[in-house]
Scaffold this motif. Structure first.
Motif, PDB file in Angstrom:
ATOM      1  N   ARG A  71      83.478 104.513 -83.213  1.00 45.76           N
ATOM      2  CA  ARG A  71      84.097 104.890 -84.327  1.00 45.76           C
ATOM      3  C   ARG A  71      84.810 106.136 -84.091  1.00 45.76           C
ATOM      4  N   PRO A  72      85.884 106.605 -84.705  1.00 49.76           N
ATOM      5  CA  PRO A  72      86.477 107.902 -84.462  1.00 49.76           C
ATOM      6  C   PRO A  72      85.314 109.158 -84.700  1.00 49.76           C
ATOM      7  N   GLY A  73      85.617 110.015 -83.684  1.00 52.34           N
ATOM      8  CA  GLY A  73      84.396 111.140 -83.747  1.00 52.34           C
ATOM      9  C   GLY A  73      83.330 110.712 -83.370  1.00 52.34           C
ATOM     10  N   VAL A  74      82.855 109.715 -82.765  1.00 53.51           N
ATOM     11  CA  VAL A  74      81.502 109.381 -82.148  1.00 53.51           C
ATOM     12  C   VAL A  74      81.916 108.606 -80.794  1.00 53.51           C
ATOM     13  N   LEU A  75      81.195 109.119 -79.847  1.00 55.06           N
ATOM     14  CA  LEU A  75      80.993 108.644 -78.489  1.00 55.06           C
ATOM     15  C   LEU A  75      79.682 108.364 -77.846  1.00 55.06           C
ATOM     16  N   GLU A  76      79.505 107.314 -77.553  1.00 58.07           N
ATOM     17  CA  GLU A  76      78.211 106.801 -76.871  1.00 58.07           C
ATOM     18  C   GLU A  76      78.477 106.627 -75.578  1.00 58.07           C
ATOM     19  N   ALA A  77      77.801 107.381 -74.714  1.00 55.45           N
ATOM     20  CA  ALA A  77      77.708 107.746 -73.228  1.00 55.45           C
ATOM     21  C   ALA A  77      76.707 107.276 -72.324  1.00 55.45           C
ATOM     22  N   SER A  78      76.992 106.939 -71.275  1.00 55.21           N
ATOM     23  CA  SER A  78      75.978 106.629 -70.121  1.00 55.21           C
ATOM     24  C   SER A  78      76.518 107.438 -68.732  1.00 55.21           C
ATOM     25  N   ALA A  79      75.453 107.822 -67.871  1.00 56.17           N
ATOM     26  CA  ALA A  79      75.656 108.478 -66.746  1.00 56.17           C
ATOM     27  C   ALA A  79      74.636 108.002 -65.714  1.00 56.17           C
ATOM     28  N   SER A  80      74.937 107.571 -64.395  1.00 56.73           N
ATOM     29  CA  SER A  80      73.948 107.640 -63.435  1.00 56.73           C
ATOM     30  C   SER A  80      73.790 109.066 -62.738  1.00 56.73           C
ATOM     31  N   ILE A  81      72.781 109.561 -62.659  1.00 52.78           N
ATOM     32  CA  ILE A  81      72.456 110.681 -61.915  1.00 52.78           C
ATOM     33  C   ILE A  81      72.008 110.389 -60.503  1.00 52.78           C
ATOM     34  N   ALA A  82      72.658 110.738 -59.407  1.00 52.34           N
ATOM     35  CA  ALA A  82      72.039 110.592 -58.121  1.00 52.34           C
ATOM     36  C   ALA A  82      71.376 111.805 -57.508  1.00 52.34           C
ATOM     37  N   ALA A  83      70.252 111.493 -57.015  1.00 50.39           N
ATOM     38  CA  ALA A  83      69.696 112.656 -56.046  1.00 50.39           C
ATOM     39  C   ALA A  83      69.327 111.887 -54.677  1.00 50.39           C
ATOM     40  N   GLY A  84      69.984 111.960 -53.704  1.00 50.63           N
ATOM     41  CA  GLY A  84      69.663 111.369 -52.464  1.00 50.63           C
ATOM     42  C   GLY A  84      69.803 109.768 -52.845  1.00 50.63           C
ATOM     43  N   ALA A  85      68.572 109.254 -52.297  1.00 48.67           N
ATOM     44  CA  ALA A  85      68.700 107.779 -52.503  1.00 48.67           C
ATOM     45  C   ALA A  85      68.327 107.293 -54.025  1.00 48.67           C
ATOM     46  N   GLN A  86      67.700 108.351 -55.078  1.00 53.22           N
ATOM     47  CA  GLN A  86      67.067 108.030 -56.074  1.00 53.22           C
ATOM     48  C   GLN A  86      68.243 108.216 -56.966  1.00 53.22           C
ATOM     49  N   VAL A  87      68.355 107.242 -57.828  1.00 58.43           N
ATOM     50  CA  VAL A  87      69.307 107.154 -58.991  1.00 58.43           C
ATOM     51  C   VAL A  87      68.870 106.897 -60.496  1.00 58.43           C
ATOM     52  N   ARG A  88      68.875 107.826 -61.260  1.00 62.10           N
ATOM     53  CA  ARG A  88      68.433 107.891 -62.792  1.00 62.10           C
ATOM     54  C   ARG A  88      69.587 107.334 -63.657  1.00 62.10           C
ATOM     55  N   ALA A  89      69.181 106.919 -64.886  1.00 59.44           N
ATOM     56  CA  ALA A  89      70.189 106.762 -65.923  1.00 59.44           C
ATOM     57  C   ALA A  89      69.921 107.615 -67.173  1.00 59.44           C
ATOM     58  N   ILE A  90      70.943 108.098 -67.664  1.00 62.18           N
ATOM     59  CA  ILE A  90      70.771 108.963 -68.984  1.00 62.18           C
ATOM     60  C   ILE A  90      71.847 108.350 -69.903  1.00 62.18           C
ATOM     61  N   ALA A  91      71.542 108.041 -71.401  1.00 63.77           N
ATOM     62  CA  ALA A  91      72.473 107.576 -72.260  1.00 63.77           C
ATOM     63  C   ALA A  91      72.396 108.770 -73.266  1.00 63.77           C
ATOM     64  N   PHE A  92      73.631 109.081 -74.107  1.00 60.78           N
ATOM     65  CA  PHE A  92      73.645 110.243 -75.108  1.00 60.78           C
ATOM     66  C   PHE A  92      74.783 109.742 -76.033  1.00 60.78           C
ATOM     67  N   ARG A  93      74.653 110.449 -77.078  1.00 57.15           N
ATOM     68  CA  ARG A  93      75.721 110.224 -78.382  1.00 57.15           C
ATOM     69  C   ARG A  93      76.380 111.488 -78.629  1.00 57.15           C
ATOM     70  N   LEU A  94      77.518 111.369 -78.568  1.00 58.92           N
ATOM     71  CA  LEU A  94      78.157 112.633 -78.937  1.00 58.92           C
ATOM     72  C   LEU A  94      78.850 112.544 -80.410  1.00 58.92           C
ATOM     73  N   GLU A  95      78.835 113.449 -81.286  1.00 57.94           N
ATOM     74  CA  GLU A  95      79.406 113.358 -82.518  1.00 57.94           C
ATOM     75  C   GLU A  95      80.577 114.757 -82.586  1.00 57.94           C
ATOM     76  N   ARG A  96      81.657 114.596 -83.180  1.00 58.65           N
ATOM     77  CA  ARG A  96      82.605 115.559 -83.390  1.00 58.65           C
ATOM     78  C   ARG A  96      82.578 116.012 -84.798  1.00 58.65           C
ATOM     79  N   GLY A  97      82.490 117.345 -84.888  1.00 55.53           N
ATOM     80  CA  GLY A  97      82.210 118.224 -86.019  1.00 55.53           C
ATOM     81  C   GLY A  97      83.503 118.297 -86.831  1.00 55.53           C
ATOM     82  N   ALA A  98      83.215 118.782 -88.047  1.00 50.89           N
ATOM     83  CA  ALA A  98      84.592 119.363 -88.929  1.00 50.89           C
ATOM     84  C   ALA A  98      85.346 120.163 -87.935  1.00 50.89           C
ATOM     85  N   ASP A  99      84.833 120.998 -87.277  1.00 53.20           N
ATOM     86  CA  ASP A  99      85.135 122.278 -86.407  1.00 53.20           C
ATOM     87  C   ASP A  99      86.035 121.631 -85.530  1.00 53.20           C
ATOM     88  N   LEU A 100      85.826 120.300 -85.069  1.00 52.19           N
ATOM     89  CA  LEU A 100      86.311 119.423 -84.071  1.00 52.19           C
ATOM     90  C   LEU A 100      85.781 119.842 -82.630  1.00 52.19           C
TER      91      LEU A 100
END
Length: 114
Positions: A71-100
């Protein structure tokens, strides 16, 4: 000489880099104080001491980062993090405040919710 234009970095990509810096031990948790809302800061406080994204001898990097806007003002994101042959996942939620400004509202790492 023509001035170069700076590339606009989408908020989810910017926050993926910020979260990586904290969770790899390159930045202290309090660096995220004004950039979090709700439980996100406490989640980082619990996760960061173990530096779960630190890799020995290799500098971890964000390999991919994607987002979805449920919905507007909300982002749900995922990222893959690589360190050599190792890959990890991270997920996070961003919200846009009244101050933008975007702030992180939730963090999950490798499927284990804090």
């Amino acid at each position: 000489m023509v001035p170069q234009r700076r590339r606009h970095v989408p908020p989810h990509e910017l926050f993926a880099e910020r979260l990586l810096a904290v969770l790899s031990g390159r930045r202290p948790v309090h660096w995220m104080l004004g950039q979090t809302v709700g439980e996100a800061y406490e989640q980082l406080v619990r996760l960061a001491p173990g530096t779960p994204l630190r890799a020995r001898g290799v500098h971890p990097v964000v390999r991919t980062c994607r987002s979805f806007e449920p919905r507007p003002g909300v982002l749900e994101a995922s990222a893959s993090i690589a360190a050599g042959a190792q890959v990890r996942a991270i997920a996070f939620r961003l919200e846009r405040g009244a101050d933008l400004r975007w702030r992180c509202a939730a963090v999950e790492l490798g499927g284990a919710r804090t």
